[in-house]
Design a protein around this motif. Structure first.
Motif, short mmCIF file in Angstrom:
data_model
loop_
_atom_site.label_atom_id
_atom_site.label_comp_id
_atom_site.label_asym_id
_atom_site.label_seq_id
_atom_site.Cartn_x
_atom_site.Cartn_y
_atom_site.Cartn_z
N GLU A 76 28.28 35.64 -17.95
CA GLU A 76 27.11 34.76 -17.88
C GLU A 76 25.83 35.59 -17.89
O GLU A 76 24.81 35.15 -18.43
N ALA A 77 25.87 36.78 -17.30
CA ALA A 77 24.70 37.67 -17.34
C ALA A 77 24.48 38.22 -18.74
O ALA A 77 23.35 38.52 -19.13
N ARG A 81 20.09 35.30 -15.91
CA ARG A 81 21.01 36.40 -16.24
C ARG A 81 20.91 37.50 -15.18
O ARG A 81 21.93 38.09 -14.78
N PHE A 82 19.69 37.75 -14.70
CA PHE A 82 19.54 38.69 -13.59
C PHE A 82 20.24 38.18 -12.33
O PHE A 82 20.85 38.94 -11.58
N GLN A 83 20.15 36.87 -12.09
CA GLN A 83 20.81 36.28 -10.92
C GLN A 83 22.32 36.51 -10.99
O GLN A 83 22.96 36.85 -9.98
N PHE A 84 22.89 36.31 -12.16
CA PHE A 84 24.33 36.52 -12.30
C PHE A 84 24.69 37.99 -12.09
O PHE A 84 25.73 38.30 -11.50
N LEU A 85 23.85 38.91 -12.55
CA LEU A 85 24.10 40.34 -12.30
C LEU A 85 24.10 40.62 -10.80
O LEU A 85 24.91 41.41 -10.30
N VAL A 97 31.75 48.16 -13.81
CA VAL A 97 30.48 48.70 -13.34
C VAL A 97 29.68 49.29 -14.49
O VAL A 97 28.47 49.10 -14.59
N ARG A 98 30.37 50.00 -15.39
CA ARG A 98 29.66 50.54 -16.58
C ARG A 98 29.05 49.41 -17.39
O ARG A 98 27.91 49.48 -17.83
N GLU A 99 29.82 48.34 -17.58
CA GLU A 99 29.33 47.19 -18.35
C GLU A 99 28.19 46.50 -17.61
O GLU A 99 27.21 46.06 -18.23
N GLN A 100 28.29 46.43 -16.30
CA GLN A 100 27.24 45.81 -15.48
C GLN A 100 25.91 46.53 -15.68
O GLN A 100 24.86 45.89 -15.85
N TYR A 101 25.94 47.85 -15.68
CA TYR A 101 24.69 48.61 -15.80
C TYR A 101 24.19 48.66 -17.24
O TYR A 101 22.98 48.77 -17.46
N ARG A 112 20.34 47.45 -18.07
CA ARG A 112 19.32 48.15 -18.87
C ARG A 112 18.81 47.28 -20.01
O ARG A 112 17.62 47.27 -20.32
N GLU A 113 19.72 46.51 -20.61
CA GLU A 113 19.31 45.62 -21.69
C GLU A 113 18.39 44.52 -21.17
O GLU A 113 17.37 44.19 -21.80
#
Length: 693
Positions: free
Chosen positions: A24-25, A35-39, A90-94, A98-99
């Motif tokens: 969703e993010a 999208r930030f909220q989902f992160l 975690v890699r995908e999260q960050y 950045r995007e």
């Protein structure tokens, strides 16, 4: 049927759920600030997963426990697989972070670094540091006379590597290390003053501002390096309930112990100085601690508060949902007169939680109300309900409150509420030994003519005004005599020494709920074998109890059509030929947290409808006081069926569980149907017409 390959592991399934949140993010169709909220939610979810689930597996591993669970995993093997998937996540999260920061910059909001500021801004930020931040900071040196400090779980810290100025060129010089906590009392993001009239906003992270001025804390030393790190500790409580004379004191003692729980996970900023890393490894005894090197700011949970305070950016958020007051009560002089005529079903957050507050407030003010009894599991700050209960007790009513002080991470708050209620004269019961009280129910006893009438509210969610705006939950208001009698018996069991009751309407865990569910499923099996319509629709948060899964497999093999709407963990493997080919499982992850538990059993228009506080997990069915309540009136029954049908037809935010354990988005040739958006059209699902086509 009991082969391990027929089940999906609970913890691996949970990671799949958190991945759906992460999707969703990453979805460009989701408004940017959402999208930030989902992160942020991904981070919070992962923190709890580490501090409870992974912590438990580590404890089993340290104890030498090597038995496999029913999905075929040993603790040691499962930890390895979880960590591999978590590292990827975690890699995908960050990458997503950045995007999103890059896109946010195009909208005029910059998360900058101190060095990118102009000179005027740097001067202002230095002044802010000296006046606001510097007085709050406490440098903690680590040497022979000053031991390594206690690090709070999930707190953000800076590891500072130093050299003494007068020994810097000495061949025998050595590095020193100190720890500085990033203060939680200050906001994590600091607004940088900009030009007057500018529509652009620049922010700095608090830890970056501290890093830039960290030398002011260590006169006579040169800062070699400074990097952020974070420790997550085991946060599960280990209670000796039966051996404790006072459960309240025992929990308070455990809350103090929680601060010293064993480290579970260490997150460090990428490029951390080797001397700091060595110190952390030694002090945290990192043999089995999960280690993550993070390329970005640690603890992205701050994003939720950050984006929520941005002004004039509503176009980057979901359209606001204004909960309406239920029509059934809107024109009535009082709620109880309505309930004498019919039952009322409400659906949050589309319908206001104020109706629950008003139910208690009205009862508290009614001179003919003799008693109010209620369960409280998680309560919001400044709860109207708590104040209403206290007011009712002070006016002479019999007020009984079952406060679950073992509700994870809400223990301290619930203890405070319990004491406040006791001071007001309420009878407070602190749950039951060995069980958590998770049922959500309120009973109001009122004197009417020559008799007493009982009014009941049963819900699927907590009595919490704040989460009622964020979670989808249903609540039933009724004065049905059988439900009222069962409610009385339930409170007597929770507060006294009553023997188990012969329920006329309720099914209550830990003794009666699972047998009732099996009875309902067996009935559908009999219908299917006899060639009659047989169907089960169940909506819940999680499904992980092996015997419940086996019973559903049995029903599927008999020909019962089963639709499961399971938001999070699902250990059942659907679509396996000859085992579960009559079972479909979907998960809906959208702007609101799907939280309602609803069960529809029966086909051919003869469905029985139930709402419940319980998921189909072992803890809910055998270690908690849970409640399943039938919905008897035709109107509310049809409303529930309409809601279930909307969920099952969702082809925008629904994902279907595959037999492999992965999820794929539901596709359909029909027009897009997003169930959470459709639910905002209250007349649609509240109509007493046939279920939505």
């Amino acid at each position: 049927m009991t082969s391990a390959k027929n089940y999906i592991n609970r913890d691996l399934s949970w990671l799949e759920f958190n991945r759906r949140v992460l999707e969703e993010a990453e979805d460009p169709g989701t408004p940017l600030l959402e999208r930030f909220q989902f992160l942020s939610i991904v981070q919070s979810n992962l923190d709890e997963f580490m501090s409870v689930r992974v912590a438990g597996l580590q404890a089993q591993s340290r104890a030498g426990y090597t038995k496999t669970d029913f999905t075929g995993y040993t603790p040691q093997g499962l930890i390895k697989r979880l960590m591999k998937r978590t590292t990827r996540m975690v890699r995908e999260q960050y990458r997503s972070y950045r995007e999103l920061i890059r896109i946010l910059g195009k909208e005029g909001v910059m998360l900058s670094t101190f060095r990118d500021l102009n000179e005027e801004q740097k001067t202002l930020m230095t002044k802010y540091f000296q006046q606001i931040i510097y007085p709050v900071l406490t440098p903690m040196a680590v040497d022979q006379s000053r031991p390594f400090p206690l690090l709070h779980s999930k707190g953000l810290y800076l590891a500072v590597v130093l050299q003494q100025d007068d020994l810097r060129n000495d061949s025998d010089s050595r590095s020193f290390c100190a720890i500085v906590q990033v203060p939680t009392i200050l906001t994590r993001t600091v607004l940088v003053p900009g030009r007057k009239g500018s529509r652009k906003f620049t922010y700095l992270l608090l830890e970056d501002l501290i890093k830039e001025h960290i030398g002011l804390l260590f006169s006579g030393y040169t800062v070699e390096a400074v990097h952020a790190f974070r420790v997550t500790r085991n946060s599960d409580l280990t209670l000796n309930e039966e051996g404790s004379e006072d459960l309240l004191q025992e929990i308070e003692k455990e809350l103090r112990r929680r601060r010293r729980g064993l480290p579970v996970r260490l997150e460090v900023e990428k490029g951390i100085h080797p001397h700091a890393m060595e110190l952390l490894q030694d002090e945290l005894e990192m043999e089995d601690v999960v280690f993550d090197e993070i390329d970005g700011p640690l603890d992205l949970a701050f994003l939720s508060k950050f984006v929520s305070m941005l002004p004039n950016y509503d176009h980057l958020r979901y359209s606001k949902v204004d909960p309406i007051y239920p029509d059934e009560f809107e024109e009535a002089e009082d709620m109880l007169s309505v309930l004498r005529e019919k039952d009322v079903l409400v659906y949050h957050p589309y319908e206001s939680f104020e109706v629950v507050n008003d139910f208690i407030l009205e009862a508290a003010a009614d001179v003919d109300v003799l008693a109010i009894k209620m369960t409280l599991y998680r309560v919001s700050v400044n709860s109207v309900l708590v104040q209403a209960l206290a007011s009712a007790a002070e006016s002479g009513k019999q007020v009984t409150v079952v406060v679950e002080i073992k509700a994870r991470f809400d223990e301290a708050r619930n203890i405070a509420w319990a004491r406040q209620l006791e001071k007001a004269g309420c009878h407070v019961v602190y749950g039951l030994v060995g069980l958590k009280t998770h049922a959500k129910i309120t009973l109001v006893v009122r004197r009417e003519a020559d008799t007493l009438r009982r009014y009941v509210h049963v819900g699927t969610g907590n009595y919490n005004e704040n989460t009622a705006k964020l979670y989808t939950d249903v609540g039933l208001f009724t004065s049905h005599p059988d439900i009222g009698a069962d409610a009385t018996a339930l409170f007597n069991e929770m507060t006294g020494y009553s023997t188990p009751h012969q329920w006329s309407s309720f099914a209550v865990a830990p003794i009666g709920l699972k047998p009732k569910l099996f009875e309902l499923i067996d009935r559908e099996i009999e219908h299917a074998i006899a060639g009659r319509p047989a169907k089960i629709i169940a909506k819940m948060n999680s499904l992980s109890n092996q015997s419940m899964i086996d019973k559903l497999y049995e029903a599927s093999q008999a020909g019962v059509k089963i639709d499961l709407i399971v938001r999070g963990v699902c250990c059942l493997r659907p679509g396996v030929i000859g085992l579960s080919d009559n079972i479909r499982v979907i998960s809906i992850v959208d702007r609101f947290l799907e939280h309602a538990r609803i069960l529809a059993v029966g086909g051919g228009g003869e469905e029985e409808l139930f709402i419940s506080s319980a998921d189909w997990m072992t803890r809910n069915l055998s270690r908690r006081v849970e409640l399943m309540c039938p919905v008897k009136d035709p109107g509310p029954r049809q409303m529930l069926m309409n809601l279930l049908q909307m969920n099952l037809q969702d082809n925008v935010k629904a994902r279907e569980l595959q037999s492999s354990g992965s999820y794929v988005r539901v596709t359909s040739p029909h027009a897009p149907l997003r169930s959470q958006f459709e639910a905002a059209d209250i007349p649609l699902w509240k109509s007493i017409a046939s279920a939505i086509e």
